[in-house]
Design a protein around this motif. Structure first.
Motif, PDB file in Angstrom:
ATOM      1  N   ALA A  10       7.831 -15.022  -4.335  1.00 40.77           N
ATOM      2  CA  ALA A  10       8.040 -13.579  -4.524  1.00 40.77           C
ATOM      3  C   ALA A  10       8.064 -13.196  -5.997  1.00 40.77           C
ATOM      4  O   ALA A  10       7.701 -12.070  -6.355  1.00 40.77           O
ATOM      5  CB  ALA A  10       9.337 -13.145  -3.855  1.00 40.77           C
ATOM      6  N   THR A  11       8.484 -14.099  -6.864  1.00 41.85           N
ATOM      7  CA  THR A  11       8.549 -13.812  -8.300  1.00 41.85           C
ATOM      8  C   THR A  11       7.231 -14.118  -9.009  1.00 41.85           C
ATOM      9  O   THR A  11       7.152 -13.998 -10.240  1.00 41.85           O
ATOM     10  CB  THR A  11       9.670 -14.616  -8.972  1.00 41.85           C
ATOM     11  N   ARG A  21      17.555 -14.106 -10.255  1.00 40.77           N
ATOM     12  CA  ARG A  21      17.781 -13.566  -8.918  1.00 40.77           C
ATOM     13  C   ARG A  21      18.440 -14.552  -7.965  1.00 40.77           C
ATOM     14  O   ARG A  21      18.602 -14.269  -6.780  1.00 40.77           O
ATOM     15  CB  ARG A  21      16.440 -13.079  -8.340  1.00 40.77           C
ATOM     16  N   LEU A  22      18.848 -15.701  -8.466  1.00 36.43           N
ATOM     17  CA  LEU A  22      19.517 -16.675  -7.604  1.00 36.43           C
ATOM     18  C   LEU A  22      20.884 -16.167  -7.163  1.00 36.43           C
ATOM     19  O   LEU A  22      21.649 -15.616  -7.962  1.00 36.43           O
ATOM     20  CB  LEU A  22      19.691 -18.002  -8.338  1.00 36.43           C
ATOM     21  N   SER A  23      21.191 -16.378  -5.910  1.00 34.78           N
ATOM     22  CA  SER A  23      22.517 -16.000  -5.410  1.00 34.78           C
ATOM     23  C   SER A  23      23.562 -16.982  -5.905  1.00 34.78           C
ATOM     24  O   SER A  23      23.263 -18.141  -6.226  1.00 34.78           O
ATOM     25  CB  SER A  23      22.509 -15.984  -3.879  1.00 34.78           C
ATOM     26  N   ALA A  24      24.792 -16.524  -5.938  1.00 34.41           N
ATOM     27  CA  ALA A  24      25.900 -17.389  -6.358  1.00 34.41           C
ATOM     28  C   ALA A  24      26.034 -18.586  -5.420  1.00 34.41           C
ATOM     29  O   ALA A  24      26.360 -19.704  -5.856  1.00 34.41           O
ATOM     30  CB  ALA A  24      27.210 -16.593  -6.402  1.00 34.41           C
ATOM     31  N   MET A  52      22.741   7.106   3.141  1.00 32.04           N
ATOM     32  CA  MET A  52      23.457   7.850   2.101  1.00 32.04           C
ATOM     33  C   MET A  52      23.030   7.354   0.729  1.00 32.04           C
ATOM     34  O   MET A  52      22.564   6.228   0.584  1.00 32.04           O
ATOM     35  CB  MET A  52      24.971   7.680   2.278  1.00 32.04           C
ATOM     36  N   LYS A  53      23.181   8.188  -0.286  1.00 26.69           N
ATOM     37  CA  LYS A  53      22.800   7.831  -1.642  1.00 26.69           C
ATOM     38  C   LYS A  53      23.940   7.132  -2.374  1.00 26.69           C
ATOM     39  O   LYS A  53      25.113   7.398  -2.115  1.00 26.69           O
ATOM     40  CB  LYS A  53      22.402   9.097  -2.417  1.00 26.69           C
ATOM     41  N   ALA A  54      23.569   6.257  -3.291  1.00 29.90           N
ATOM     42  CA  ALA A  54      24.573   5.565  -4.101  1.00 29.90           C
ATOM     43  C   ALA A  54      25.166   6.530  -5.113  1.00 29.90           C
ATOM     44  O   ALA A  54      24.457   7.364  -5.683  1.00 29.90           O
ATOM     45  CB  ALA A  54      23.947   4.381  -4.818  1.00 29.90           C
ATOM     46  N   PHE A  55      26.466   6.389  -5.355  1.00 26.75           N
ATOM     47  CA  PHE A  55      27.119   7.204  -6.365  1.00 26.75           C
ATOM     48  C   PHE A  55      26.688   6.755  -7.762  1.00 26.75           C
ATOM     49  O   PHE A  55      26.466   7.557  -8.660  1.00 26.75           O
ATOM     50  CB  PHE A  55      28.635   7.088  -6.211  1.00 26.75           C
ATOM     51  N   ASP A  56      26.524   5.449  -7.948  1.00 26.53           N
ATOM     52  CA  ASP A  56      26.155   4.882  -9.242  1.00 26.53           C
ATOM     53  C   ASP A  56      25.558   3.502  -8.995  1.00 26.53           C
ATOM     54  O   ASP A  56      25.547   3.007  -7.863  1.00 26.53           O
ATOM     55  CB  ASP A  56      27.378   4.797 -10.158  1.00 26.53           C
ATOM     56  N   THR A  57      25.060   2.887 -10.041  1.00 27.82           N
ATOM     57  CA  THR A  57      24.504   1.542  -9.931  1.00 27.82           C
ATOM     58  C   THR A  57      25.183   0.622 -10.937  1.00 27.82           C
ATOM     59  O   THR A  57      25.781   1.075 -11.922  1.00 27.82           O
ATOM     60  CB  THR A  57      22.997   1.532 -10.208  1.00 27.82           C
ATOM     61  N   LEU A  58      25.115  -0.651 -10.645  1.00 29.93           N
ATOM     62  CA  LEU A  58      25.602  -1.658 -11.579  1.00 29.93           C
ATOM     63  C   LEU A  58      24.662  -2.853 -11.515  1.00 29.93           C
ATOM     64  O   LEU A  58      23.935  -3.031 -10.546  1.00 29.93           O
ATOM     65  CB  LEU A  58      27.040  -2.072 -11.260  1.00 29.93           C
ATOM     66  N   THR A  59      24.657  -3.619 -12.558  1.00 26.98           N
ATOM     67  CA  THR A  59      23.802  -4.792 -12.636  1.00 26.98           C
ATOM     68  C   THR A  59      24.644  -6.044 -12.530  1.00 26.98           C
ATOM     69  O   THR A  59      25.606  -6.220 -13.290  1.00 26.98           O
ATOM     70  CB  THR A  59      23.015  -4.815 -13.963  1.00 26.98           C
ATOM     71  N   VAL A  60      24.299  -6.895 -11.580  1.00 34.08           N
ATOM     72  CA  VAL A  60      25.020  -8.147 -11.399  1.00 34.08           C
ATOM     73  C   VAL A  60      24.282  -9.228 -12.182  1.00 34.08           C
ATOM     74  O   VAL A  60      23.132  -9.558 -11.862  1.00 34.08           O
ATOM     75  CB  VAL A  60      25.095  -8.536  -9.907  1.00 34.08           C
ATOM     76  N   ALA A  61      24.915  -9.731 -13.217  1.00 33.48           N
ATOM     77  CA  ALA A  61      24.267 -10.704 -14.093  1.00 33.48           C
ATOM     78  C   ALA A  61      24.391 -12.103 -13.516  1.00 33.48           C
ATOM     79  O   ALA A  61      25.460 -12.482 -13.017  1.00 33.48           O
ATOM     80  CB  ALA A  61      24.904 -10.662 -15.481  1.00 33.48           C
ATOM     81  N   PRO A  62      23.319 -12.868 -13.533  1.00 36.36           N
ATOM     82  CA  PRO A  62      23.399 -14.243 -13.047  1.00 36.36           C
ATOM     83  C   PRO A  62      24.155 -15.122 -14.040  1.00 36.36           C
ATOM     84  O   PRO A  62      24.112 -14.884 -15.254  1.00 36.36           O
ATOM     85  CB  PRO A  62      21.930 -14.662 -12.950  1.00 36.36           C
ATOM     86  N   VAL A  63      24.819 -16.118 -13.547  1.00 36.09           N
ATOM     87  CA  VAL A  63      25.537 -17.057 -14.395  1.00 36.09           C
ATOM     88  C   VAL A  63      25.139 -18.465 -13.977  1.00 36.09           C
ATOM     89  O   VAL A  63      25.287 -18.836 -12.807  1.00 36.09           O
ATOM     90  CB  VAL A  63      27.065 -16.894 -14.276  1.00 36.09           C
ATOM     91  N   LEU A  64      24.588 -19.225 -14.922  1.00 38.27           N
ATOM     92  CA  LEU A  64      24.261 -20.612 -14.648  1.00 38.27           C
ATOM     93  C   LEU A  64      25.367 -21.491 -15.209  1.00 38.27           C
ATOM     94  O   LEU A  64      25.696 -21.404 -16.400  1.00 38.27           O
ATOM     95  CB  LEU A  64      22.934 -20.989 -15.308  1.00 38.27           C
ATOM     96  N   PRO A  65      25.974 -22.319 -14.369  1.00 35.33           N
ATOM     97  CA  PRO A  65      26.996 -23.229 -14.889  1.00 35.33           C
ATOM     98  C   PRO A  65      26.381 -24.239 -15.845  1.00 35.33           C
ATOM     99  O   PRO A  65      25.152 -24.399 -15.914  1.00 35.33           O
ATOM    100  CB  PRO A  65      27.529 -23.913 -13.626  1.00 35.33           C
TER     101      PRO A  65
END
Length: 849
Positions: A49-50, A60-63, A1-14
């Protein structure tokens, strides 16, 4: 199925991990192995990969992984160590400061303009050798503490990525690069907005460019970007691709680099509180318009064209990288005139105040329809150099018509041989070998590596085997990827797992694919090459890489010919072409090869830095005596392919290929496979040791930059400071005009040999009567010129000695005669002034008669 919309998940470095951002934003990590390994340890697969880009890695680091790193005490300790090390690197006193302390030279600062900079593949603003050379120049300037600012362009798509069709034809692809994914930050002006400059273009239009900053260790690299919403589309794409588009696209890029670059570096220094650069270095003719902008600024401030030109020339350096006229940027004269935009009074709208007719003369050549950027660069620069000794000689011959009435040897183009940045281009295992050979001295300042025997033969051979195995493993993986991109199915690619032999003699060949570099010279006798490759007892293998310019059909055909030979089932495991040559691949190639092959048409290779990188890693050289190797060409250190002269191109290639095969079969292969009881080829390892220790320091970029500083930057800084006193520049410009006007009145009316024929070891005494007309003795230099007489009466390798004025126009000089035979002599008069670096600059000389 197609996405209704997209969002950007911003990385946060402590907060604990924020220093990673600091490390990532300074490209020093690209030549400091420990910082490189720190980023790799975060996520090796993502790092790969980068494309080894720490900016996108952090984005692109995961939380979950961020949390793990925050709690990893060992990682945090390593991170702090790298931050402290970077702070120390940026703050410690370096060679330039120590060398110039207490002298006027300490105030020298340099603006270095280049169309491309090859610092790391994660900053894709380079294509090949010229860019990598510029990147190494910045890195070595940083290591030496040279006060230099780089100026270039930030390309939206960079240079192309290369792949192959199933038939072996080069395919080009372009990837868009977002500045947010690169190690660049906006330069801010006094109001906190991103610094921007503008350049006037024809039809009352204006192009705007914003300025980005990349940190290369201690060096700032300013990059101009026209991809702005306020620019019309045809201006947004000016900085789209490196070396793309037609002639008009190219002149637009060069105007932004030259004119916009001067304005950018001046504004950057203003907002940063830095002294304005006093030396301007053009790395090739692409930046030639920078001199026109500087002339315009001085004229707008009230100076004459002659004063402005003299002032600019005194502080400008031009480096040429091409030994053939075809490599020079040349524009249609009407196109150049259009972009200079003459106003009703004849001055330029592009560079306000500059007289268009005079500017066009600066770029003129024999063909009145062409505007020559190399001629522009040389006429705007009092300091000029080629990039190898042979290239300097070729350049003096090529540009001799710009300096009429003077011998080729007096053309004021010197040479500084290129070099490569040692920390960047040496693989990990070999770095300790170099440190041992250098006796622990800083390789940035070590002129010699005196401890050649510091590493034993067994250890050096072990390291060389390790580097070759790394190359073989990488080549296998990249070859599989290439064949999959070419449309091959997994079921037919099992053979790629076993291509190349990690223990076989490996020859590397990687460079831009153009006709003169002769990629396919090795294919002159295909059956003989097959026998060499397929020898069961002493196998040989080639690993090859390189890109042809998208518009170079001849280069593409050579590339396809090579690829099709390599695709043949009989040799496809012994000769491998790897697409998309870049800095990362280059490091493996130069380190893992046993022989680096270079076979251009002599003398068309200006320098050829890839072979320098190979030498640093213990790879031996087999080369035509061209470029940098022409200065070495020592059979104790490598192998020189004899050069054929006075033959047509076909015969030349046939004979030189024959010599290549003979050297390979009868000298290189036997030496490589002649092993002692421990399996070590002692003669080979000894040759590696001599090559590294003797050639290495000579081809280091650190040596190169020291040469630029001592031979060109500091002298240019001194004349720049003299010329900055505009009263002196005006007097110099007036002096030039007075000398030109009065030169017809200069005559050498008498020349005498005062002592007859001397015996060897005695002095000959030459006297002359000189009429200076309206000029004074201080305006000229009277020289005695003496040397052996050649077949046609010309003086061979003459010495020039200043003659002593005796009054009333009489001059005399003593000439020592150490050798017997027939010598000749004459007298000449040339202009003389403290701001005239070479008398050839004015083209004025007077002989007897």
């Amino acid at each position: 199925m197609k996405a209704f919309d997209t969002l950007t998940v911003a990385p946060v470095l402590p907060e604990k991990l924020q220093p990673l951002r600091t490390l990532a934003m300074n490209l020093r990590w690209s030549w400091r192995e420990q910082t490189h390994q720190l980023f790799k340890s975060i996520d090796p697969q993502l790092w790969s990969a980068t494309g080894h880009n720490p900016i996108t890695l952090l984005q692109r680091l995961s939380a979950e992984r961020v949390a793990e790193l925050e709690a990893d005490a060992d990682f945090l300790q390593r991170l702090q160590f790298e931050i402290d090390e970077l702070d120390g690197y940026l703050g410690v006193e370096r060679w330039f400061e120590r060398t110039t302390r207490g002298s006027e030279d300490a105030a020298t600062s340099i603006a270095y303009f280049s169309m491309e900079f090859g610092v790391h593949q994660s900053l894709p603003i380079y294509s090949g050798g010229l860019g990598v050379l510029a990147g190494d120049h910045l890195k070595s300037a940083s290591d030496l503490g040279v006060p230099l600012i780089g100026i270039g362009l930030l390309y939206t798509y960079g240079y192309f990525s290369q792949s192959l069709s199933r038939e072996g034809w080069q395919q080009e692809g372009y990837e868009r690069h977002n500045p947010a994914d690169l190690a660049v930050s906006p330069v801010l002006d006094e109001t906190g907005e991103q610094l921007r400059v503008s350049v006037n273009f024809p039809d009352e239009r204006e192009v705007h460019a914003i300025v980005w900053r990349a940190a290369i260790g201690r060096i700032t690299l300013l990059l101009l970007d026209t991809n702005l919403p306020e620019n019309p589309e045809d201006y947004r794409v000016i900085t789209d691709r490196l070396y793309g588009g037609d002639a008009e696209h190219r002149i637009k890029q060069e105007l932004v680099l030259g004119v916009g670059g001067v304005r950018a570096v001046q504004r950057f220094c203003e907002v940063s509180g830095l002294a304005q650069p006093d030396v301007f270095h053009m790395n090739e003719g692409h930046a030639g318009f920078l001199g026109i902008e500087r002339i315009g600024q001085l004229i707008t401030a009230g100076e004459s064209f002659e004063t402005a030109l003299a002032t600019v020339r005194a502080s400008t350096l031009f480096t040429t990288h091409t030994p053939v006229p075809a490599g020079i940027d040349r524009f249609d004269m009407h196109l150049a005139q259009r972009y200079l935009q003459p106003l009703a009074d004849g001055t330029s709208r592009l560079a306000a105040g500059a007289p268009v007719a005079r500017v066009l003369e600066l770029g003129g050549e024999d063909d009145p329809q062409r505007f020559n950027m190399a001629h522009l660069g040389l006429r705007l620069a009092q300091y000029a150099n080629g990039v190898a000794k042979l290239h300097g000689a070729v350049s003096r011959e090529m540009f001799k018509d710009l300096y009429p009435n003077f011998d080729v040897a007096e053309v004021p183009i010197t040479s500084i041989t290129n070099g490569v940045h040692v920390p960047t281009w040496t693989r990990g295992p070999i770095k300790s070998v170099i440190n041992s050979m250098a006796g622990g001295r800083d390789v940035a300042t070590a002129d010699r590596w005196q401890n050649a025997d510091a590493v034993g033969s067994a250890e050096l051979w072990r390291i060389r085997n390790e580097l070759r195995r790394e190359l073989v493993e990488r080549a296998r993986g990249l070859s599989l990827e290439s064949w999959e991109e070419r449309g091959a199915q997994e079921a037919e690619l099992g053979w790629t797992k076993n291509i190349l032999n990690p223990d076989a003699l490996t020859i590397g060949f990687a460079r831009r694919v153009s006709t003169y570099k002769r990629l396919t010279l090795m294919l002159q006798q295909p059956e003989r090459l097959r026998r060499i490759l397929l020898n069961e007892d002493r196998p040989v293998q080639f690993v090859i890489a390189g890109k042809a310019h998208p518009a170079d059909m001849g280069g593409k055909q050579l590339l396809q010919q090579l690829v099709q030979f390599a695709d043949d089932a009989g040799v496809r495991d012994r000769i491998v072409f790897i697409p998309d040559y870049n800095i990362s691949l280059g490091k493996f190639l130069v380190a893992g090869s046993d022989i680096w092959l270079n076979n251009p048409i002599r003398p068309q290779e200006a320098s050829g830095t890839s072979g320098m990188k190979a030498v640093m890693n213990g790879c031996l050289t087999m080369s035509i005596s061209d470029g940098w190797w022409d200065e070495i060409a020592d059979d104790e250190l490598g192998w020189t392919i004899p050069t054929v002269s006075n033959a047509d191109a076909h015969q030349r290639d046939a004979w030189e290929a024959q010599a290549l095969y003979d050297i390979l079969e009868h000298e290189i292969v036997p030496m490589f496979y002649d092993r002692d009881s421990q399996g070590i080829p002692q003669a080979w390892v000894d040759k590696v040791r001599r090559s590294m220790s003797q050639v290495g320091p000579k081809v280091a970029a650190e040596r190169m930059v020291r040469d630029y500083v001592e031979q060109l930057y500091l002298p240019a800084g001194r004349t720049a400071r003299i010329a900055a006193d505009l009263d002196r520049s005006r007097r110099f410009a007036d002096w030039q005009q007075r000398v030109i006007a009065g030169w017809n009145g200069v005559a050498v009316t008498e020349v005498h040999n005062e002592v007859g024929n001397p015996t060897a070891g005695e002095d000959a005494r030459i006297s002359a009567q000189v009429d200076l007309g309206s000029l004074s003795p201080e305006d000229v230099l009277v020289e005695g010129v003496a040397g052996r007489v050649g077949e046609f009466g010309e003086l061979e390798n003459p010495v020039r000695l200043p003659m002593v004025p005796l009054g009333e126009g009489r001059y005399e000089v003593a000439v020592r005669t150490n050798e017997t035979g027939e010598f000749g002599y004459t007298v000449r008069v040339v202009p003389n002034h403290e701001l005239l670096r070479s008398p050839a600059e004015m083209g004025l000389v007077r002989f007897p008669g």
